[in-house]
Design a protein around this motif. Sequence first.
Motif, PDB file in Angstrom:
ATOM      1  N   GLY A 105       0.599  -0.983   0.119  1.00 13.32           N
ATOM      2  CA  GLY A 105       0.443  -0.306   0.296  1.00 13.32           C
ATOM      3  C   GLY A 105       0.797   1.338   0.380  1.00 13.32           C
ATOM      4  O   GLY A 105       2.203   1.599  -0.579  1.00 13.32           O
ATOM      5  N   SER A 106       0.769   2.406   0.410  1.00 12.65           N
ATOM      6  CA  SER A 106       0.825   4.005   0.368  1.00 12.65           C
ATOM      7  C   SER A 106       0.236   4.620   1.986  1.00 12.65           C
ATOM      8  O   SER A 106      -0.723   4.513   2.032  1.00 12.65           O
ATOM      9  CB  SER A 106       0.466   4.427  -0.632  1.00 12.65           C
ATOM     10  OG  SER A 106      -0.331   4.965  -0.505  1.00 12.65           O
ATOM     11  N   GLY A 107       1.188   5.186   1.950  1.00 11.91           N
ATOM     12  CA  GLY A 107       0.631   6.180   2.796  1.00 11.91           C
ATOM     13  C   GLY A 107       1.673   7.452   3.555  1.00 11.91           C
ATOM     14  O   GLY A 107       2.763   7.540   2.458  1.00 11.91           O
ATOM     15  N   PHE A 108       1.432   7.279   4.616  1.00 13.00           N
ATOM     16  CA  PHE A 108       2.332   9.116   4.787  1.00 13.00           C
ATOM     17  C   PHE A 108       2.988   8.738   6.274  1.00 13.00           C
ATOM     18  O   PHE A 108       2.062   8.217   6.671  1.00 13.00           O
ATOM     19  CB  PHE A 108       1.520  10.056   5.307  1.00 13.00           C
ATOM     20  CG  PHE A 108       0.054  10.260   4.348  1.00 13.00           C
ATOM     21  CD1 PHE A 108       0.552  10.491   2.964  1.00 13.00           C
ATOM     22  CD2 PHE A 108      -1.079  10.016   4.685  1.00 13.00           C
ATOM     23  CE1 PHE A 108      -1.024  11.603   2.393  1.00 13.00           C
ATOM     24  CE2 PHE A 108      -1.861   9.911   3.335  1.00 13.00           C
ATOM     25  CZ  PHE A 108      -1.679  10.524   2.486  1.00 13.00           C
ATOM     26  N   ARG A 117      -2.570   4.863   3.621  1.00 14.91           N
ATOM     27  CA  ARG A 117      -4.005   5.785   2.922  1.00 14.91           C
ATOM     28  C   ARG A 117      -4.864   4.365   2.161  1.00 14.91           C
ATOM     29  O   ARG A 117      -5.789   5.045   2.215  1.00 14.91           O
ATOM     30  CB  ARG A 117      -2.955   6.928   1.277  1.00 14.91           C
ATOM     31  CG  ARG A 117      -4.641   7.725   1.417  1.00 14.91           C
ATOM     32  CD  ARG A 117      -3.369   8.423   0.477  1.00 14.91           C
ATOM     33  NE  ARG A 117      -3.221   7.807  -1.321  1.00 14.91           N
ATOM     34  CZ  ARG A 117      -3.789   7.476  -1.851  1.00 14.91           C
ATOM     35  NH1 ARG A 117      -5.753   7.789  -0.973  1.00 14.91           N
ATOM     36  NH2 ARG A 117      -4.145   6.991  -3.388  1.00 14.91           N
ATOM     37  N   LYS A 118      -4.339   3.640   1.885  1.00 20.02           N
ATOM     38  CA  LYS A 118      -4.664   2.533   0.813  1.00 20.02           C
ATOM     39  C   LYS A 118      -3.772   1.406   1.219  1.00 20.02           C
ATOM     40  O   LYS A 118      -2.877   1.592   1.849  1.00 20.02           O
ATOM     41  CB  LYS A 118      -4.866   2.384   0.103  1.00 20.02           C
ATOM     42  CG  LYS A 118      -3.464   2.679  -1.211  1.00 20.02           C
ATOM     43  CD  LYS A 118      -4.112   2.942  -2.286  1.00 20.02           C
ATOM     44  CE  LYS A 118      -2.588   3.481  -4.060  1.00 20.02           C
ATOM     45  NZ  LYS A 118      -3.356   3.172  -5.017  1.00 20.02           N
ATOM     46  N   ILE A 119      -4.596   0.302   1.467  1.00 20.51           N
ATOM     47  CA  ILE A 119      -3.409  -0.875   1.170  1.00 20.51           C
ATOM     48  C   ILE A 119      -4.312  -2.128   0.544  1.00 20.51           C
ATOM     49  O   ILE A 119      -5.042  -1.887   0.185  1.00 20.51           O
ATOM     50  CB  ILE A 119      -4.082  -1.514   2.720  1.00 20.51           C
ATOM     51  CG1 ILE A 119      -5.349  -1.925   3.675  1.00 20.51           C
ATOM     52  CG2 ILE A 119      -2.778  -0.993   3.874  1.00 20.51           C
ATOM     53  CD1 ILE A 119      -5.382  -2.872   4.750  1.00 20.51           C
ATOM     54  N   LYS A 155      -7.143  -7.413  -3.344  1.00 26.86           N
ATOM     55  CA  LYS A 155      -8.355  -6.350  -2.811  1.00 26.86           C
ATOM     56  C   LYS A 155      -7.395  -4.863  -2.262  1.00 26.86           C
ATOM     57  O   LYS A 155      -7.321  -5.486  -1.217  1.00 26.86           O
ATOM     58  CB  LYS A 155      -9.447  -7.183  -1.981  1.00 26.86           C
ATOM     59  CG  LYS A 155     -10.585  -4.967  -2.362  1.00 26.86           C
ATOM     60  CD  LYS A 155     -11.809  -6.928  -1.353  1.00 26.86           C
ATOM     61  CE  LYS A 155     -12.585  -5.170  -1.011  1.00 26.86           C
ATOM     62  NZ  LYS A 155     -14.235  -5.602  -1.394  1.00 26.86           N
ATOM     63  N   THR A 156      -7.964  -3.289  -3.263  1.00 25.21           N
ATOM     64  CA  THR A 156      -7.223  -2.721  -2.910  1.00 25.21           C
ATOM     65  C   THR A 156      -8.847  -1.883  -2.114  1.00 25.21           C
ATOM     66  O   THR A 156     -10.078  -1.364  -1.865  1.00 25.21           O
ATOM     67  CB  THR A 156      -7.402  -2.204  -3.925  1.00 25.21           C
ATOM     68  OG1 THR A 156      -6.247  -2.393  -4.685  1.00 25.21           O
ATOM     69  CG2 THR A 156      -7.027  -0.177  -3.061  1.00 25.21           C
ATOM     70  N   CYS A 157      -8.512  -1.135  -0.887  1.00 22.85           N
ATOM     71  CA  CYS A 157      -9.255  -0.820   0.110  1.00 22.85           C
ATOM     72  C   CYS A 157      -8.657   0.241   0.979  1.00 22.85           C
ATOM     73  O   CYS A 157      -7.184   0.974   1.392  1.00 22.85           O
ATOM     74  CB  CYS A 157      -8.622  -1.448   2.038  1.00 22.85           C
ATOM     75  SG  CYS A 157      -9.473  -3.072   1.651  1.00 22.85           S
ATOM     76  N   ASN A 158      -9.466   1.573   0.158  1.00 25.42           N
ATOM     77  CA  ASN A 158      -9.041   2.566   0.563  1.00 25.42           C
ATOM     78  C   ASN A 158      -9.550   3.055   2.124  1.00 25.42           C
ATOM     79  O   ASN A 158     -10.285   3.396   2.611  1.00 25.42           O
ATOM     80  CB  ASN A 158      -9.836   3.888   0.326  1.00 25.42           C
ATOM     81  CG  ASN A 158      -9.392   3.623  -1.537  1.00 25.42           C
ATOM     82  OD1 ASN A 158      -8.284   3.607  -2.089  1.00 25.42           O
ATOM     83  ND2 ASN A 158      -9.764   3.755  -2.420  1.00 25.42           N
ATOM     84  N   LEU A 159      -7.913   4.323   2.741  1.00 26.16           N
ATOM     85  CA  LEU A 159      -8.295   3.425   4.368  1.00 26.16           C
ATOM     86  C   LEU A 159      -8.803   5.550   4.942  1.00 26.16           C
ATOM     87  O   LEU A 159      -9.096   6.136   5.701  1.00 26.16           O
ATOM     88  CB  LEU A 159      -7.376   3.143   5.297  1.00 26.16           C
ATOM     89  CG  LEU A 159      -7.198   1.930   4.917  1.00 26.16           C
ATOM     90  CD1 LEU A 159      -6.262   1.409   5.077  1.00 26.16           C
ATOM     91  CD2 LEU A 159      -8.791   1.178   5.069  1.00 26.16           C
ATOM     92  N   ARG A 160      -7.452   5.826   4.172  1.00 30.16           N
ATOM     93  CA  ARG A 160      -7.451   8.078   4.529  1.00 30.16           C
ATOM     94  C   ARG A 160      -7.551   8.110   3.503  1.00 30.16           C
ATOM     95  O   ARG A 160      -6.890   8.056   1.864  1.00 30.16           O
ATOM     96  CB  ARG A 160      -6.338   8.068   5.311  1.00 30.16           C
ATOM     97  CG  ARG A 160      -6.641   7.306   6.631  1.00 30.16           C
ATOM     98  CD  ARG A 160      -4.887   8.206   6.903  1.00 30.16           C
ATOM     99  NE  ARG A 160      -4.933   8.039   8.578  1.00 30.16           N
ATOM    100  CZ  ARG A 160      -4.702   6.090   8.758  1.00 30.16           C
ATOM    101  NH1 ARG A 160      -4.388   5.542   8.147  1.00 30.16           N
ATOM    102  NH2 ARG A 160      -5.211   6.002  10.552  1.00 30.16           N
ATOM    103  N   GLU A 174      -5.017  14.022   2.004  1.00 31.02           N
ATOM    104  CA  GLU A 174      -4.975  14.442   3.286  1.00 31.02           C
ATOM    105  C   GLU A 174      -4.650  14.310   4.476  1.00 31.02           C
ATOM    106  O   GLU A 174      -3.747  14.671   5.599  1.00 31.02           O
ATOM    107  CB  GLU A 174      -5.807  16.314   3.623  1.00 31.02           C
ATOM    108  CG  GLU A 174      -5.623  16.646   2.353  1.00 31.02           C
ATOM    109  CD  GLU A 174      -6.591  16.387   0.918  1.00 31.02           C
ATOM    110  OE1 GLU A 174      -8.511  15.528   1.269  1.00 31.02           O
ATOM    111  OE2 GLU A 174      -6.566  17.096  -0.138  1.00 31.02           O
ATOM    112  N   GLY A 175      -4.529  12.518   3.839  1.00 32.59           N
ATOM    113  CA  GLY A 175      -4.471  12.637   5.948  1.00 32.59           C
ATOM    114  C   GLY A 175      -6.234  11.760   6.509  1.00 32.59           C
ATOM    115  O   GLY A 175      -5.175  11.357   7.698  1.00 32.59           O
ATOM    116  N   PHE A 176      -7.102  11.864   6.444  1.00 32.70           N
ATOM    117  CA  PHE A 176      -8.363  12.150   7.349  1.00 32.70           C
ATOM    118  C   PHE A 176      -9.049  11.300   6.905  1.00 32.70           C
ATOM    119  O   PHE A 176      -8.592  10.501   5.950  1.00 32.70           O
ATOM    120  CB  PHE A 176      -8.589  12.971   6.497  1.00 32.70           C
ATOM    121  CG  PHE A 176      -8.695  14.273   7.318  1.00 32.70           C
ATOM    122  CD1 PHE A 176      -8.682  15.168   8.711  1.00 32.70           C
ATOM    123  CD2 PHE A 176      -8.778  15.702   6.306  1.00 32.70           C
ATOM    124  CE1 PHE A 176      -8.406  16.542   8.991  1.00 32.70           C
ATOM    125  CE2 PHE A 176      -7.758  16.544   6.343  1.00 32.70           C
ATOM    126  CZ  PHE A 176      -8.197  17.290   7.810  1.00 32.70           C
TER     127      PHE A 176
END
Length: 187
Positions: free
Chosen positions: A145-148, A162-164, A169-174, A177-179
């Motif tokens: 995934g990707s993140g901050f 941000r997503k995993i 399966k791709t799941c969007n989490l934030r 802007e990171g919210f």
Amino acid sequence: MKKKFLLDGMSVVIGGLLFLMVLIVVALLFPNWFVSAPSINQQDASMLSVSPIVNDIPVRMIPIATVQPTPRVNGNGKGITSLQKTPQINFQGIVQQITEQPQSDGQLHVWINLPDGTERRISVAPGWFLQYLGCPLQHDITISGSGFIFQQEIGNNLVYARKIVVNGKTCNLRNDEGFALWSNKLR
């Protein structure tokens, strides 16, 4: 009996009101006489935090930008700082440990082994939200995934995902802007 123009104590009230009016006029004309704003350096400013309250519930805010000093100087000789968006990083590895953080709304944190042999801690989302999205986590599976990373400190490599991608399966989490997408407190 003669009626008094001012009753007992009225002169004190009127005098107090006149004094208050004079103070207000002087404060409006000469604001620096009463209050001097303290100067805040960059180190002190980084320790300040604002916690907004929505519907009588404190909202935990995640910083979305870092302050980077710039060499530019404005007209009064003070330096200007600019905000830069925190860059995203990519990760991929095998889940070694999963913990729930009760003080962070029950968010799950996972530790993954990266291909280079190092370990990385990732703040994912609450377990119920992952179940809802169809992305349950378990030990010994590969996730990517990707993140901050908001706080660049030695020994603190916490990534806010941000997503995993779990089992393809791709799941969007934030959002960008990171919210957190599972929170309706910011709507």
